[in-house]
Structure formats: structure tokens, C-alpha cells
Design an enzyme around this catalytic site. Structure first.
Site, PDB file in Angstrom:
ATOM      1  N   LYS A   1      62.599  10.465  54.406  1.00  0.00           N
ATOM      2  CA  LYS A   1      62.653  11.562  52.636  1.00  0.00           C
ATOM      3  C   LYS A   1      60.716  12.437  52.797  1.00  0.00           C
ATOM      4  CE  LYS A   1      64.080  12.764  48.909  1.00  0.00           C
ATOM      5  NZ  LYS A   1      64.870  13.902  48.616  1.00  0.00           N
TER       6      LYS A   1
ATOM      7  N   LYS B   1      55.800  12.057  42.644  1.00  0.00           N
ATOM      8  CA  LYS B   1      55.890  10.981  42.931  1.00  0.00           C
ATOM      9  C   LYS B   1      56.329  11.201  44.662  1.00  0.00           C
ATOM     10  CE  LYS B   1      60.395   9.946  42.116  1.00  0.00           C
ATOM     11  NZ  LYS B   1      61.418   9.435  42.984  1.00  0.00           N
TER      12      LYS B   1
END
Ligand code: NAD
Length: 291
Positions: free
Chosen positions: A171, A239
């Protein structure tokens, strides 16, 4: 069909829970935004007043939360999933969090008698709504196989990429490519407009050639029109670029383009665009150019 406790019904979790209900699963949801629980009930799911009630008889627990502090609190906390779900339940964490947190959750799960998969997704809000997410899964082969009916309800592509935490590493790679693509599409729009060319038509051509991408397919019209409602918030991509930077440092490798993209996303946040879609990188590039 499974009894599912679903925690975190936001932009992604809410449509995913709806797909699971329509696939025939018994879904009980808990989240902090009450209107998402109304929606789940209207779709045929059940609402819970807390985590304990959501997971009390769950065979499968799903989390789709913003970041690792929320996942750790919801799963490991005194009133959390491992304290209240039936032993042997399978936890599928679809959230994007740092790989070491996924590992810690998996290890705590093993000690407490739970099976755990990290299963972050790509495809954005549209992918969640259409049930065509791409899912990168870390954990054991047998747990991956057991989760297939869940992945089938929310996704189109799901691949077992390795042990616990490996899903999060894939990811991170995904977010590197997505962030870089948005930055370059933003620059392409600005270049065409600055020279008096219709950027909408220009991107239509790009979308059909080698530069084509899912981002151009889904987002070129809204970017040219300067519509930046999320979608995927700049805050969340910031993030994720932190996860990319930490992973690169841990691996002792340099990712120079990634570092630049991370800075552009950080600038977007500093300029007050944190709650806009990450396609608002266009505003950052415009500001850089005084436009
Ligand atoms: P969101 O902020 O829309 O949803 C998060 C949900 O978690 C909210 O409904 C909130 O009420 C709930 N929540 C937070 N803390 C909670 C707690 N302690 N107990 C119960 N519920 C709690 O975020 P999102 O866009 O749906 O993203 C979720 C995750 O998926 C993130 O990790 C994100 O990086 C990832 N992701 C998002 C997208 C996207 O396009 N939005 C795409 C791929 C991956």
C-alpha cells in the site's frame, strides 16, 4: 455467509459495509458518525452502541479506520475487539497504517487467540462504492483463503502479498505512485492552461495514450473544474507519505521523487487543504506559480 462486526463507517467503510449486507452477510456496525449507522440500518445491517456490541458474536471483524492510533485503540484497547470478540474470530484490517502496527496487532491477536490480516485497499471512494477495490493482503495463506467471500463482496482484485505487514508495504508503494501521478497531472494541467491550450481536451488525449491511468480516467474532469471535495483527504495522504518515508529509511534506500511528492502534499496541508481531496495538489502547484 458470516456474522460481521464492522468498525469505521467513513468514506470507504460505509459503502463497503453496504456491499457486505447485499452479499448476504449479517453486518453489525459501530462508528463515531451516527448518520453512517442510519444508512447501514436502512440497507439491512444493524447498529451497535459500542465496539463490544458490534463484535459480540462476530465470526469476522472488519476495521476501516483513519490511522494506527485508532486501529490500536479499537482493536487492542480495554474495551476493544480482542477484549470482546469470540476467540478464533478473523480480524481483517482494511485501514492504511504503518507495517509495524499491523505486525503488533497480528502478534497481539495470536496471543489472544485471534487470526489477523492486514488488507489495505486502493481504488478510492469510487472503488468502494462500486465494489471494485484492489486489496493487498498480508497474513497467512489459510486466513487469506478464509477471507475470500469478504474480498469478493468489496473488491475486484485481491492478492496475498506476504506475511503480516506486507499488505501495508505494498500500500505504501501504491501511495507513492498515486501521489506522484496527481502531482504530474496537476503540472500538466497548469502547463497547458498557461499556454492557452484547453486542459480538458488535452487530458482526454493523454487518457487514451501511454500516459493514461485510472487517475486520469476518474479525476481529470473534476481537477480541470477545480472540484476538490474528498474522496481521499490530503491529511490521509500526508499520513501515508510518512509511512513511505519511514519504510524507505528502514530499508536504507533513497526515494527522491517520493520525498518531493511528500513535500508537496505536506505543503497542501500547511496551506489549509488537509480536508480537501488529494487532487487539490493542483492548488499547491498553482500557488507555487502565483496563479
Ligand atoms: P474516514 O475518516 O472517512 O472514515 C474513518 C471512520 O472511522 C469514520 O467513520 C470514523 O467515525 C471512524 N472512527 C474513527 N475512530 C473511531 C473509533 N475510535 N471507533 C469507531 N470508529 C472510529 O476515512 P476513509 O477515507 O474512509 O479512510 C479509512 C482508511 O482507508 C484510512 O486508513 C485511509 O488511508 C484508507 N483509504 C482511504 C481511501 C479513500 O479514498 N478515502 C482509499 C484507500 C484507502
Amino acid at each position: 455467509m458470516s456474522k460481521i462486526g464492522f468498525i469505521g463507517l467513513g468514506i470507504m467503510g460505509s459503502p463497503m459495509a453496504g456491499h457486505l449486507v447485499r452479499a448476504g452477510h449479517e453486518v453489525t456496525g459501530f462508528t463515531l458518525n451516527a448518520e453512517a449507522l442510519d444508512k447501514l440500518e436502512a440497507e439491512g445491517g444493524r447498529r451497535a452502541g459500542d465496539i463490544a456490541a458490534a463484535v459480540a458474536d462476530a465470526e469476522i471483524v472488519i476495521t476501516m479506520l483513519p490511522n494506527h492510533p485508532q486501529v490500536e485503540e479499537v482493536v487492542l484497547g480495554a474495551e476493544g475487539v480482542f477484549a470482546h470478540a469470540p476467540k478464533g474470530a478473523l480480524l481483517i484490517d482494511f485501514s492504511t497504517i504503518r507495517p509495524e502496527s499491523s505486525l503488533a496487532v497480528a502478534e497481539a491477536g495470536a496471543q489472544a487467540g485471534f487470526r489477523v490480516l492486514d488488507a489495505p485497499v486502493s481504488g478510492g471512494q469510487a472503488g468502494a462504492e462500486q465494489g471494485v477495490l484492489s486489496i493487498m493482503v498480508g497474513g497467512t495463506e489459510s486466513d487469506f483463503a478464509a477471507a475470500a467471500p469478504i474480498f469478493e463482496a468489496v473488491g475486484k482484485t485481491w492478492i496475498h502479498v506476504g506475511e503480516h505487514g506486507a499488505g501495508q508495504i505494498v500500500k505504501a508503494a501504491n501511495q507513492l505512485v498515486v501521489g506522484g501521478t496527481y502531482a504530474l497531472v496537476a503540472e500538466a494541467i497548469l502547463l497547458m492552461e498557461a499556454l492557452g491550450v484547453d486542459a480538458g481536451k488535452g487530458l482526454d488525449v493523454l487518457a487514451g495514450g501511454l500516459a493514461g491511468s485510472r487517475i486520469l480516467e476518474l479525476k481529470r474532469a473534476s481537477m480541470v473544474a477545480r472540484e476538490f471535495a474528498p474522496g481521499f483527504r490530503i491529511d490521509l495522504h500526508h499520513k501515508d507519505m510518512g509511512i513511505v518515508a519511514d519504510a524507505a529509511r528502514q530499508a536504507d534506500i533513497a526515494l527522491p521523487t517520493g520525498a518531493l511528492v511528500g513535500s508537496l502534499i505536506a505543503a497542501g496541508r500547511a496551506q489549509g487543504y488537509g480536508s480537501l481531496d488529494h487532487s487539490a495538489l493542483l492548488k499547491v502547484v498553482e500557488n507555487l506559480n502565483g496563479r
